[in-house]
Write an enzyme that holds these catalytic residues in place. Structure first.
Site, PDB file in Angstrom:
ATOM      1  N   ASN A  23       0.865  -1.179   0.000  1.00 15.19           N
ATOM      2  CA  ASN A  23       0.000   0.000   0.000  1.00 15.19           C
ATOM      3  C   ASN A  23       0.902   1.230   0.000  1.00 15.19           C
ATOM      4  O   ASN A  23       1.530   1.531   1.006  1.00 15.19           O
ATOM      5  CB  ASN A  23      -0.898  -0.024   1.251  1.00 15.19           C
ATOM      6  CG  ASN A  23      -1.730   1.238   1.403  1.00 15.19           C
ATOM      7  OD1 ASN A  23      -1.795   2.061   0.486  1.00 15.19           O
ATOM      8  ND2 ASN A  23      -2.378   1.375   2.548  1.00 15.19           N
ATOM      9  N   TRP A  24       0.943   1.891  -1.137  1.00 15.31           N
ATOM     10  CA  TRP A  24       1.839   3.060  -1.248  1.00 15.31           C
ATOM     11  C   TRP A  24       1.259   4.308  -0.589  1.00 15.31           C
ATOM     12  O   TRP A  24       1.932   5.321  -0.489  1.00 15.31           O
ATOM     13  CB  TRP A  24       2.159   3.337  -2.735  1.00 15.31           C
ATOM     14  CG  TRP A  24       3.260   2.458  -3.272  1.00 15.31           C
ATOM     15  CD1 TRP A  24       3.695   1.276  -2.741  1.00 15.31           C
ATOM     16  CD2 TRP A  24       4.055   2.695  -4.434  1.00 15.31           C
ATOM     17  NE1 TRP A  24       4.724   0.756  -3.515  1.00 15.31           N
ATOM     18  CE2 TRP A  24       4.962   1.614  -4.562  1.00 15.31           C
ATOM     19  CE3 TRP A  24       4.090   3.708  -5.395  1.00 15.31           C
ATOM     20  CZ2 TRP A  24       5.905   1.521  -5.594  1.00 15.31           C
ATOM     21  CZ3 TRP A  24       5.018   3.617  -6.435  1.00 15.31           C
ATOM     22  CH2 TRP A  24       5.914   2.537  -6.523  1.00 15.31           C
ATOM     23  N   LYS A  25      -0.021   4.239  -0.198  1.00 15.72           N
ATOM     24  CA  LYS A  25      -0.672   5.400   0.425  1.00 15.72           C
ATOM     25  C   LYS A  25      -0.478   6.638  -0.466  1.00 15.72           C
ATOM     26  O   LYS A  25      -0.479   6.507  -1.682  1.00 15.72           O
ATOM     27  CB  LYS A  25      -0.136   5.595   1.848  1.00 15.72           C
ATOM     28  CG  LYS A  25      -0.237   4.285   2.659  1.00 15.72           C
ATOM     29  CD  LYS A  25       0.045   4.449   4.127  1.00 15.72           C
ATOM     30  CE  LYS A  25      -0.098   3.102   4.823  1.00 15.72           C
ATOM     31  NZ  LYS A  25       0.060   3.187   6.271  1.00 15.72           N
ATOM     32  N   HIS A  44      -9.409   1.148   5.282  1.00 17.49           N
ATOM     33  CA  HIS A  44      -8.116   1.331   5.960  1.00 17.49           C
ATOM     34  C   HIS A  44      -8.306   2.280   7.137  1.00 17.49           C
ATOM     35  O   HIS A  44      -9.114   3.212   7.062  1.00 17.49           O
ATOM     36  CB  HIS A  44      -7.086   1.898   4.982  1.00 17.49           C
ATOM     37  CG  HIS A  44      -5.695   1.853   5.505  1.00 17.49           C
ATOM     38  ND1 HIS A  44      -5.232   2.763   6.432  1.00 17.49           N
ATOM     39  CD2 HIS A  44      -4.670   1.000   5.275  1.00 17.49           C
ATOM     40  CE1 HIS A  44      -3.975   2.461   6.736  1.00 17.49           C
ATOM     41  NE2 HIS A  44      -3.613   1.396   6.043  1.00 17.49           N
TER      42      HIS A  44
HETATM   43  P1  13P Z   1       3.358   0.350   7.521  1.00 14.79           P
HETATM   44  O1  13P Z   1       3.823  -0.944   6.902  1.00 14.79           O
HETATM   45  O2  13P Z   1       4.070   1.548   6.981  1.00 14.79           O
HETATM   46  O3  13P Z   1       3.326   0.275   9.012  1.00 14.79           O
HETATM   47  O4  13P Z   1       1.822   0.558   7.044  1.00 14.79           O
HETATM   48  C1  13P Z   1       0.936  -0.493   7.173  1.00 14.79           C
HETATM   49  C2  13P Z   1      -0.313  -0.148   6.466  1.00 14.79           C
HETATM   50  O5  13P Z   1      -1.069   0.695   6.897  1.00 14.79           O
HETATM   51  C3  13P Z   1      -0.591  -0.839   5.207  1.00 14.79           C
HETATM   52  O6  13P Z   1      -1.889  -0.602   4.770  1.00 14.79           O
END
Ligand code: 13P
Length: 246
Positions: free
Chosen positions: A8-10, A91
């Site tokens: 998940n690159w957000k 999410h």
């Molecule tokens: P991190 O791996 O950066 O903690 O993020 C997890 C996440 O929210 C994936 O959706």
């Protein structure tokens, strides 16, 4: 069941970052696990071109409606049209930043299924809820409210992401992760019967190359939803390799 390594690159990634996808594919040409990247919507189409079918792509959210007057929103059909096969829904960042409720997440999951997308439905407790001993109850409520009655292993993946473990470098202990995953499986079994064994259950929250193998060795952990460590081909590749070896 094929395990799933999802990134998940957000809200990260410009065109230049597509080089990471090429590097990832070159380093892991034939992973045993299914590999998925969920970039920002702006990168979906070019990433689909770069991936050339070697890895799957997903969106990070969709609107419950298929089209209409919803400025700034993206429908599940649009994600599919841009090359997505999956979409992350519910999410914790969307639940917190955009006030998304279980009912809205459930509606979005219905829209995803209608568009032929697999929904990755996220659940997880806050630190205060864990400290209060409410973890399993919170997750049970989220599952009951967010997962549609029509869900199946073909349409739905569940991701357990403790809110306090996201982006913090902290994770639950291995027994704590195993406890939650076993409880999720039991609740899916109570609701969906024998089909429940086919649902993929992902752990997410500070997964990195150094802790991935231990997490993947746990029962009922069928992959990971990875944030920060999915941005770099070397780190995500190491996580894929750990899942392949599990
Ligand atoms: P991190 O791996 O950066 O903690 O993020 C997890 C996440 O929210 C994936 O959706």
């Amino acid at each position: 069941m094929r395990k799933l390594a999802a990134g998940n690159w957000k809200m990260n990634g410009l065109s230049a970052q597509l080089a990471e996808v090429a590097a990832l594919i070159a380093a892991h040409p034939q992973p045993r696990s299914e590999v998925l990247l969920c970039p920002p919507a702006t990168l979906l189409a070019p990433m689909a071109q770069a991936a050339a079918g070697r890895i799957a792509l997903g969106g990070q959210d969709c609107h419950p409606n298929s089209s209409g007057a919803h400025t700034g929103d993206i429908s599940a059909a649009m994600l599919a049209d841009a090359g997505a096969a999956f979409v992350i829904l519910g999410h914790s960042e969307r639940r917190a930043d955009h006030g998304e409720t279980d009912a809205l997440v459930r509606a979005k999951a219905g829209a995803a299924a209608k568009a032929g997308l697999v929904a990755i439905i996220c659940v997880g407790e806050t630190e205060a809820q864990r400290d209060a001993g409410e973890t399993l109850a919170v997750i049970a409520g989220q599952l009951a409210g967010s997962v549609p009655d029509a869900a199946s292993p073909q349409t739905t993946v569940i991701a357990y992401e403790p809110v306090w473990a996201i982006g913090t470098g902290r994770t639950p202990t291995l027994p704590e992760i195993a406890e939650v995953h076993a409880d999720i499986r039991a609740r899916l079994t109570a609701r969906f019967g024998a089909a429940a064994s086919g649902f993929r259950l992902l752990y997410g929250g500070s997964v990195k190359p150094s802790n991935a193998a231990a997490i993947f060795a746990l029962p009922d952990v069928d992959g990971a939803l990875v944030g920060g460590a999915s941005l770099k081909a070397a780190d995500f590749g190491a996580i894929i390799a750990a899942l392949d070896a599990a």
